[in-house]
Design an enzyme around this catalytic site. Structure first.
Site, PDB file in Angstrom:
ATOM      1  CG  PHE B 128     -62.691 -42.245 -72.205  1.00  0.00           C
ATOM      2  CD1 PHE B 128     -61.836 -43.368 -72.057  1.00  0.00           C
ATOM      3  CD2 PHE B 128     -63.369 -41.651 -71.120  1.00  0.00           C
ATOM      4  CE1 PHE B 128     -61.687 -43.952 -70.764  1.00  0.00           C
ATOM      5  CE2 PHE B 128     -63.300 -42.406 -69.735  1.00  0.00           C
ATOM      6  CZ  PHE B 128     -62.457 -43.577 -69.786  1.00  0.00           C
ATOM      7  CG  LEU B 130     -66.901 -43.599 -67.795  1.00  0.00           C
ATOM      8  CD1 LEU B 130     -66.739 -45.199 -67.505  1.00  0.00           C
ATOM      9  CD2 LEU B 130     -65.814 -42.837 -67.098  1.00  0.00           C
ATOM     10  NE  ARG B 273     -60.675   2.581 -65.740  1.00  0.00           N
ATOM     11  CZ  ARG B 273     -61.803   3.443 -66.473  1.00  0.00           C
ATOM     12  NH1 ARG B 273     -61.155   4.091 -67.293  1.00  0.00           N
ATOM     13  NH2 ARG B 273     -62.720   3.498 -66.364  1.00  0.00           N
ATOM     14  CB  ILE B 342     -59.703  -5.723 -61.579  1.00  0.00           C
ATOM     15  CG1 ILE B 342     -59.532  -6.241 -60.067  1.00  0.00           C
ATOM     16  CG2 ILE B 342     -58.548  -4.704 -61.879  1.00  0.00           C
ATOM     17  CD1 ILE B 342     -58.295  -6.999 -59.581  1.00  0.00           C
ATOM     18  N   GLY B 344     -63.794  -4.113 -64.944  1.00  0.00           N
ATOM     19  CA  GLY B 344     -65.244  -3.591 -65.217  1.00  0.00           C
ATOM     20  C   GLY B 344     -65.737  -3.863 -66.233  1.00  0.00           C
ATOM     21  N   GLY B 345     -66.346  -2.995 -66.967  1.00  0.00           N
ATOM     22  CA  GLY B 345     -67.239  -3.266 -68.427  1.00  0.00           C
ATOM     23  C   GLY B 345     -66.406  -4.090 -69.350  1.00  0.00           C
ATOM     24  CD  GLU B 368     -60.693 -36.138 -66.438  1.00  0.00           C
ATOM     25  OE1 GLU B 368     -61.452 -35.342 -67.235  1.00  0.00           O
ATOM     26  OE2 GLU B 368     -60.087 -37.185 -66.422  1.00  0.00           O
ATOM     27  CD  GLU B 372     -69.862 -30.597 -55.744  1.00  0.00           C
ATOM     28  OE1 GLU B 372     -69.769 -31.109 -56.850  1.00  0.00           O
ATOM     29  OE2 GLU B 372     -69.865 -29.515 -55.353  1.00  0.00           O
TER      30      GLU B 372
END
Lengths: 112, 388
Positions: B128, B130, B273, B342, B344-345, B368, B372
């Site tokens: 496509f 465009l 954890r 959550i 972490g590393g 798409e 804005e």
């Protein structure tokens, strides 16, 4: 970014390979004339990144490779495909060392 | 408005969920974290399985051999199909088949025979075309590619950028200006074969989506016949616009697949954890992140289903589609970001899929139609004639 790798070649030897970083990226191997014989990449599952991959290649060099060059690159997957496509554009086929190995589906590139 | 899935929808969703978890996720453990393709033998095996499930070619209309599902079911399936590492851009690695270029369903019989049917059989690929270097959000004005009439057809000159799949395609839809005086009324859609002299893929465009590249195209005195026009002369903008509105609904749903998976992983991790002698799940800071994830997911899911419902009812849905795309793409980014936090590393590593989702979801706020532009579309519908 230049689409072809243009860095000078480095001898494929333990003292040069051990200085490589463990980062992600792509690499090329060449024969003694400087003709590319293999394109590879160090991806997310490569142990020790580029250093690990080039070390592996050094132990069993594809198509009599004697030199290498690397490019640290987070976009290693698409860069790898780009380098293969460029080789096909320039030489009509993938590098000799890549023949017979699993390859991604390659498109056609006609750089200006 | 009833957004509760029907029993049939629940059954299909459960079937696809099992497929993703039992067939796709285990294969990913052996692939590169940025892979976008399965090994050919795995792909063929899973395509056969999907065909057996009666779900191959989800986006293909029933009259062309697809399962003929409605937009609401499509949304529910898109959310499920995206719940794996490559799921945002390559849901299930394409084993559910592709619809190809929806614009070709409106083509002439000759064009359908030459392009659409081979594409649906998987024998030909299309692209496509465009967006241009001069812009993509305002195609009616940004299109600089020119098609000039000759005695035996047209000659196209110009370029396109951020085009997916053009280097592997057999043909593509290229939008070109055929009347420079008429703005959006001067754009025509041409079906262009990539083997025709003058068609060039000049370079690869590398992006955050490192599993896949876009391309830059150049048309250098590309000669095309009159029969290459798709639809009517100077009516190409309507063809492009139709796709842009409708496509936003599944596009929104696709954003949510990885976000649901990220949230699920974060919930599990928080319950396992321990830090400073207590589970993460007992920390209010973590709880609030998880609650915010839940809020984002529910709001975005309901807005996407609301857009799908309107589409299925055959009533105007442009505003709802724009809102869904806007909300889902932003919510999914936030959910993945919190889930990474959550973890972490480990959340930053390629051992887990978060970093790929994080990079790829950033593109969804631009792809798409940038968010804005979605806000602009909604504002135009809200203000109507009052907006000059």
């Amino acid at each position: 970014m230049a689409i072809r790798m243009t860095k000078p070649w480095t001898p494929l030897a333990p003292e040069t390979v051990k200085k490589l970083s463990g980062q992600l990226g792509v690499y090329q191997l060449a024969d003694s004339k400087g003709d590319v014989v293999f394109v590879g990449f160090a991806g997310g599952r490569s142990l020790f990144g580029l250093r690990g991959e080039v070390e592996k290649a050094m132990k069993d060099p594809p198509s009599a490779a004697t030199q290498f060059r690397v490019e640290v690159n987070q976009q290693y997957t698409t860069r790898y495909q780009e380098l293969l496509m460029l080789h096909v554009h320039d030489h009509g086929d993938v590098p000799a060392g890549n023949v017979g190995k699993p390859l991604p589906k390659l498109g056609r590139l006609s750089p200006a | 408005m009833n957004l509760e899935p029907t029993e049939e929808q629940k059954a299909i969703v459960a079937q696809v969920r099992r497929f993703v978890r039992e067939e796709i996720v285990p294969l990913e453990d052996k692939l590169d974290p940025d892979a976008s393709e399965l090994a050919p033998e795995d792909h063929a095996r899973l395509v056969a399985k999907v065909k057996g499930m009666g779900l191959y070619g989800l986006d293909i209309p029933a009259e062309f051999g697809g399962p003929g599902i409605d937009m609401t079911t499509r949304v529910l399936l898109a959310i499920e199909m995206g719940q794996h590492r490559a799921g945002l851009y390559v849901p299930c690695y394409g084993v559910f088949g592709a619809a190809g270029l929806a614009q070709l369903y409106e083509a002439t019989e000759e064009q359908k025979e030459k392009y659409l049917r081979p594409m649906l059989r998987g024998e030909k690929k299309g692209f496509f075309g465009l967006t241009e270097p001069s812009g993509g959000s305002d195609p009616a004005r940004a299109i600089k590619t020119r098609a000039v009439k000759t005695n035996d057809g047209w000659v196209i000159n110009g370029s396109k950028v951020f085009i997916s799949g053009a280097d592997k395609a057999d043909f593509g839809l290229v939008f070109a200006r055929t009347d420079p005086e008429k703005g959006r009324g001067g754009v025509t859609c041409f079906i262009v074969e990539t083997s025709w002299p003058g068609f060039h893929v000049r370079r690869i465009v590398h992006t955050l989506r490192s599993s896949h590249y876009a391309t830059e195209l150049q048309f250098d005195n590309l000669k095309v016949p009159d029969t290459a026009i798709l639809g009517e002369l100077n009516k190409g903008f309507a063809i492009a616009n139709e796709r842009l509105s409708r496509q936003r609904i599944p596009y929104a749903a696709q954003c949510l697949g990885p976000a649901y998976k990220a949230h699920e992983l974060a919930l599990d991790y928080a319950k396992q954890r321990e830090t400073f002698g207590a589970l993460l799940a007992t920390r209010q800071a973590i709880q609030w992140m998880l609650v915010d994830n839940e809020l984002d997911l529910r709001q975005a899911t309901w807005m996407t289903l609301a857009a799908a419902s309107k589409c299925d009812q055959g009533v105007p849905f442009r505003m709802e589609a724009g809102l869904a795309k806007l909300v889902a793409s932003e919510a999914a980014g936030r959910v993945v970001d919190r889930s990474m936090q959550i973890f972490g590393g480990y959340g930053m590593t390629k051992d887990f899929p978060f970093e790929r989702w994080y990079r790829e979801l950033r593109i969804r706020r631009v792809g798409e139609g940038p968010n804005e532009v979605q806000r602009h579309v909604v504002a135009r519908d809200l203000l109507g004639a009052g907006l000059k």
